[in-house]
Design an enzyme around this catalytic site. Sequence first.
Site, PDB file in Angstrom:
ATOM      1  N   GLY A  10       0.829  -1.210   0.000  1.00 31.30           N
ATOM      2  CA  GLY A  10       0.000   0.000   0.000  1.00 31.30           C
ATOM      3  C   GLY A  10       0.850   1.241   0.000  1.00 31.30           C
ATOM      4  CG  ASN A  12      -0.972   3.664  -3.725  1.00 34.69           C
ATOM      5  OD1 ASN A  12      -0.884   2.675  -2.998  1.00 34.69           O
ATOM      6  ND2 ASN A  12      -2.029   3.893  -4.488  1.00 34.69           N
ATOM      7  N   GLY A  13      -0.566   4.935  -0.381  1.00 33.40           N
ATOM      8  CA  GLY A  13      -1.528   5.511   0.554  1.00 33.40           C
ATOM      9  C   GLY A  13      -0.897   6.546   1.460  1.00 33.40           C
ATOM     10  NE  ARG A  14      -5.306   9.336   4.479  1.00 33.17           N
ATOM     11  CZ  ARG A  14      -6.367   8.962   3.771  1.00 33.17           C
ATOM     12  NH1 ARG A  14      -6.592   9.519   2.607  1.00 33.17           N
ATOM     13  NH2 ARG A  14      -7.195   8.047   4.218  1.00 33.17           N
ATOM     14  NE  ARG A  37      -6.118  -1.970  -3.817  1.00 35.52           N
ATOM     15  CZ  ARG A  37      -7.293  -1.503  -3.454  1.00 35.52           C
ATOM     16  NH1 ARG A  37      -8.054  -0.882  -4.342  1.00 35.52           N
ATOM     17  NH2 ARG A  37      -7.726  -1.659  -2.213  1.00 35.52           N
ATOM     18  CB  THR A  99      -4.421  -3.770   8.774  1.00 34.30           C
ATOM     19  OG1 THR A  99      -3.501  -3.754   7.674  1.00 34.30           O
ATOM     20  CG2 THR A  99      -5.846  -3.736   8.250  1.00 34.30           C
ATOM     21  NE  ARG A 123      -7.185  -3.254  18.023  1.00 32.12           N
ATOM     22  CZ  ARG A 123      -7.825  -3.967  18.929  1.00 32.12           C
ATOM     23  NH1 ARG A 123      -7.577  -3.769  20.206  1.00 32.12           N
ATOM     24  NH2 ARG A 123      -8.717  -4.874  18.570  1.00 32.12           N
ATOM     25  CG  ASN A 124      -0.919   4.476  17.899  1.00 32.74           C
ATOM     26  OD1 ASN A 124       0.264   4.801  17.888  1.00 32.74           O
ATOM     27  ND2 ASN A 124      -1.893   5.349  17.720  1.00 32.74           N
ATOM     28  CG  HIS A 155      -8.336   9.156  13.853  1.00 30.61           C
ATOM     29  ND1 HIS A 155      -8.773   8.639  15.053  1.00 30.61           N
ATOM     30  CD2 HIS A 155      -7.035   8.790  13.740  1.00 30.61           C
ATOM     31  CE1 HIS A 155      -7.774   7.984  15.634  1.00 30.61           C
ATOM     32  NE2 HIS A 155      -6.717   8.066  14.858  1.00 30.61           N
ATOM     33  CE  LYS A 159      -8.887   5.260  12.737  1.00 34.12           C
ATOM     34  NZ  LYS A 159      -8.058   4.295  11.997  1.00 34.12           N
TER      35      LYS A 159
END
Length: 267
Positions: A10, A12-14, A37, A99, A123-124, A155, A159
């Site tokens: 991923g 290219n995501g933030r 992808r 994730t 989670r963080n 957030h 999100k």
Amino acid sequence: MTTNRIGVFGANGRMGLALLEAATIKEQTQLTGAYVRSSSSLLGINVNQVNSAADSAVSFSVESEVNNVDVLIDFTLPQGMRNHLKTAVAQKLPMVIGTTGLNADDMALLNDAAKHIPIVFARNYSVGVNVLLNLVQTAATKFGDDLDIEIFEAHHRHKIDAPSGTALAIGESIADAKGWNHDEVAVYDRSQVETAKSQNEIGYSVLRGGDIVGEHTAYFATMGERLELTHKASSRMTFALGAVRAACWLQNKPAGLYDMQDVLDLK
């Protein structure tokens, strides 16, 4: 000094773009994979054309072309994570997973995969948030039972999952300290409730708006005083650098499911 070769799903995501930069700038790491992808318009483009701070010769490539990496990092959506997990197990590559929004079946997949490869799932990945998880447990045990516990999180508008994974981690830490079953005491909606709040519950409230990176507050309120424990993130690099730190920590670890508390030796 051993160099850890990092591959990012991923990319290219933030968060993916932040991870590319973190893997480039952090000592003892080298960015060697940026996976997107097969439909992405970025395929074949050098990563520094999208994030100039990611000074690397690596170009974006499809997710099926994982090679020349020592550890994989994944902050994608649950469906993508499931596929990436299969790739990691097949190639016997350690994996760092951030994730959120995972269900019981996803967690079962993680636990099964952890029998074959080492995985850090958190989670963080902020150091501050993981210290906060310890602090809320102290607060939960030191206050008496006549205590109201609430968790607020905010957030950015993009999100999807709510409450956030971090908010749930805070609540679960408090529940563990109190000896509660989190799923039995968590309250997400009071719109149909016509009774007073119980002291044997953890309430959640959520804000989504603008470009807020992440804010979390645990409230411990009694008659006469209130303790608020807050963490605010101002940059995704906080999480990205933590994830890369976890990737380095995973080197030579045996198969198993770890979390950021293990990485930071907070247990």
